[in-house]
Design an enzyme around this catalytic site. Sequence first.
Site, PDB file in Angstrom:
ATOM      1  N   PRO A 173      18.626  55.280 -15.933  1.00 36.03           N
ATOM      2  CA  PRO A 173      18.891  55.340 -17.379  1.00 36.03           C
ATOM      3  C   PRO A 173      17.601  55.245 -18.190  1.00 36.03           C
ATOM      4  O   PRO A 173      16.759  54.397 -17.925  1.00 36.03           O
ATOM      5  CB  PRO A 173      19.763  54.112 -17.640  1.00 36.03           C
ATOM      6  N   GLU A 174      17.464  56.135 -19.161  1.00 32.37           N
ATOM      7  CA  GLU A 174      16.297  56.125 -20.045  1.00 32.37           C
ATOM      8  C   GLU A 174      16.782  55.651 -21.427  1.00 32.37           C
ATOM      9  O   GLU A 174      17.887  55.134 -21.547  1.00 32.37           O
ATOM     10  CB  GLU A 174      15.671  57.527 -20.084  1.00 32.37           C
TER      11      GLU A 174
ATOM     12  N   ARG B 276      23.672  49.814  -5.510  1.00 34.93           N
ATOM     13  CA  ARG B 276      22.481  49.678  -4.645  1.00 34.93           C
ATOM     14  C   ARG B 276      21.669  48.429  -4.951  1.00 34.93           C
ATOM     15  O   ARG B 276      20.672  48.170  -4.278  1.00 34.93           O
ATOM     16  CB  ARG B 276      21.622  50.941  -4.762  1.00 34.93           C
TER      17      ARG B 276
END
Length: 272
Positions: free
Chosen positions: A2-3, A111
């Site tokens: 995510p940016e 993860r």
Amino acid sequence: MPELPEVETIARDLRPHLAGARIRAVRVHRRDILRNATPAALSRALLGRTIASVDRRAKHLVLTLDDLARLVVQPRMTGSLHVTNARRRDPYTVLEIGLAGRGRLVFRDVRRLGVVLLLTARRWDAYTARLGPEPLEAAFTHDTLARALRGGRLAVKKAIMDQRRLAGVGNIYASEALWIAGIDPSRPAEELGRGEIAALHGAIVGVLARAVEGRGTTVRDYRTGTGEPGTFQGRLVAYGRDGEPCLRCRRRLALTHAIDGRATYFCPWCQS
Ligand SMILES: [Zn+2]
């Protein structure tokens, strides 16, 4: 990963649920996500506190508590956050924060590459001071970008992704902005002229604003704060489009890993 637009979307979705809520429970299910606190220290710092505000800084979600301590969440690759009332717990839940009368905030991370930091007001000041300017703030001008690009023989793509130089731009929006500005991603950043810097400034601000409006880009794992995929993946002009026609010159877009080993999508013909 995510940016800026993705984390901004998460912050906006969570804000109405979290702002003003009192924390009544803290459950850490995977302690490896905590970088600087034990589960017990996290509970001591959060229990009974009220969440004063929900913001974004660079690619991080920032919860400010009523004592001005910050809980910083970096979602990284597979992290997502949402507020729920459901009793059942998802097996990938890494952290839950119970809110008095408002359900609970759930951080889910398949993860477990995400990070949660607890910072005092003073340590927060040092943390945020190390990050570059916010591109969607009014204070981000052509001159701000010119300063961010100065120094070192860095490729311009690498420079705009360096969080100490400029906050919030990652691999997707760097490729997008450089295509929009018509600039070769491998050009040394400090060689750009004033006109090119102005074009790049407009491209960065424009693509980030449109992506926020589109609730972010879901390539694989990103989900909004309400659990849905974003919509901006349908509007990408460069990222992931290697082999497809350039929307400007109709020749084929290319993919290279020559800049820092990261995937860079560009048009070899009209980005110079
Ligand atoms: Zn082209």
